[in-house]
Design an enzyme around this catalytic site. Sequence first.
Site, PDB file in Angstrom:
ATOM      1  N   HIS A 160       0.856  -1.192   0.000  1.00  0.00           N
ATOM      2  CA  HIS A 160       0.000   0.000   0.000  1.00  0.00           C
ATOM      3  C   HIS A 160       0.885   1.232   0.000  1.00  0.00           C
ATOM      4  O   HIS A 160       1.945   1.235   0.629  1.00  0.00           O
ATOM      5  CB  HIS A 160      -0.904   0.013   1.243  1.00  0.00           C
ATOM      6  CG  HIS A 160      -2.065   0.931   1.109  1.00  0.00           C
ATOM      7  ND1 HIS A 160      -1.966   2.284   1.333  1.00  0.00           N
ATOM      8  CD2 HIS A 160      -3.338   0.693   0.744  1.00  0.00           C
ATOM      9  CE1 HIS A 160      -3.145   2.842   1.117  1.00  0.00           C
ATOM     10  NE2 HIS A 160      -3.995   1.902   0.757  1.00  0.00           N
ATOM     11  N   ASP A 185      -7.930  -5.329   0.041  1.00  0.00           N
ATOM     12  CA  ASP A 185      -8.408  -6.215  -1.042  1.00  0.00           C
ATOM     13  C   ASP A 185      -8.076  -7.673  -0.823  1.00  0.00           C
ATOM     14  O   ASP A 185      -8.534  -8.528  -1.568  1.00  0.00           O
ATOM     15  CB  ASP A 185      -7.791  -5.746  -2.365  1.00  0.00           C
ATOM     16  CG  ASP A 185      -8.296  -4.357  -2.712  1.00  0.00           C
ATOM     17  OD1 ASP A 185      -7.471  -3.425  -2.757  1.00  0.00           O
ATOM     18  OD2 ASP A 185      -9.508  -4.203  -2.855  1.00  0.00           O
TER      19      ASP A 185
END
Length: 428
Positions: free
Chosen positions: A306, A363
Amino acid sequence: MAELNANLHLPGNDSIELPVKQGTAGPDVIDISKLGSKGYFTFDPGFLATASCESAITFIDGGKGILLHRGYPIDQLAKESNYLEVCYALLFGELPTKEQYQKFTQTVREHTMVNEQLVSFFRGFRRDAHPMAIMCGVTGALSAFYHDSLDVANPRHREVAAYRLVAKMPTIAAMSYKYSIGQPFVYPDNSLSYAGNFLKMMFSVPAEEYVVNPVVERAMDRIFTLHADHEQNASTSTVRLAGSSGANPFACIAAGIASLWGPAHGGANEACLTMLEEIGSVDRIDEYVAKAKDKADPFRLMGFGHRVYKNFDPRATVMRETCHEVLKELNIQDPLLDVAMKLEDIALNDPYFIEKKLYPNVDFYSGIIMKAIGIPTSMFTVIFALSRTVGWVSHWIEMLEQPGHKIGRPRQLYTGAEKRDYININER
Ligand code: SDX
């Protein structure tokens, strides 16, 4: 608060004093808007260290794995609140009173249907069109139907557009799915919860009675909540930039959907499940981890890493718990979960991932839950877009309400040809 300044030394023994602005939390920012007067631009492709705006909606501390919506921690909201209550807080700044919540949910209910003409709009797509392609097209087309809420300078128009978008996205999303499987569209049922209504529009058929499963309904609502907003991510920044030109809200949200679709962003949940299915079994994980570490191989572990979180994504932690709850309560043994758990364990102990601070993100587990509750892979990013619409709209409104807001127009470092004269084709 004492005035802070940064002193920037420039070539040629020049310098400039730049004001430092402090927020409620997070890094201070250096206001570089005066730098142009010295003949310089800043350079930060990908905006790794650039704050594009001032915002009071969401705060992320990537090092500590903290995510707050209007100051409320995401794990508390996911476990104790619900999506529509979070929508209210994101849009209006505070958690609603009982009366405000009642009025808000009733207003959302009254906007869940779409103009019947939109049905023929769907007919223009091939049946095998990706639902995200349909979402981009249909959402953008809403501006052709709702002329009475397009004046972005009018607060009432902005509020009506917000209600319409939050209310209609589940209907449009479910229609995108039904169209792709050749089943009739199902109208909204306003006697159900937001999540229950979506599930019914997705999975019910006219020929049979449909009863919402409360376990699935709660998991769906939690997935909506966990995806509601996330500061200035790529799709939210897209919506802000589109909105800064005065474009209508439906066009701005369609731009956000397009940006979210990319596999590096919202498309990662679909890509993550495809990756888990490709890995197939625990004994093939090492092969894929090696590919992910191989600089020559473009393969990346989808659902990991991320830009901001250099710690566990707090949403992934809640998603992981929900994943186990749903699979247990639905009595589903999914071998992909075994692969996911083993992959997570390996990645969290592998020096490569530890050094690069690559943790599971939102996700990673969402795909397994959505598969467990019957959502097809092609609809994963559609669910993300549905959930994130309230975040996009909240940022769009916040930007337009900011006094003196300007059109976004970044500059560049030009590395092209120097000025040169045109050469006629006969002389080239
Ligand atoms: C979302 O911004 C948001 O808030 C987004 C989001 C939201 O709610 O809006 O949180 C939603 O988009 C979550 C992210 C979903 N994407 C994925 O899961 C796709 C896989 N992840 C990567 O593509 C990547 O981690 C990004 C795009 C998420 C972040 O990329 P960055 O910040 O630009 O980091 P990078 O690509 O420069 O990677 C840093 C290093 C690189 O190695 P070096 O060049 O330094 O040697 O880490 C490596 C990368 O090769 N790396 C990975 C990796 N992610 C980064 N290596 C293997 N697998 C990965 N997943």
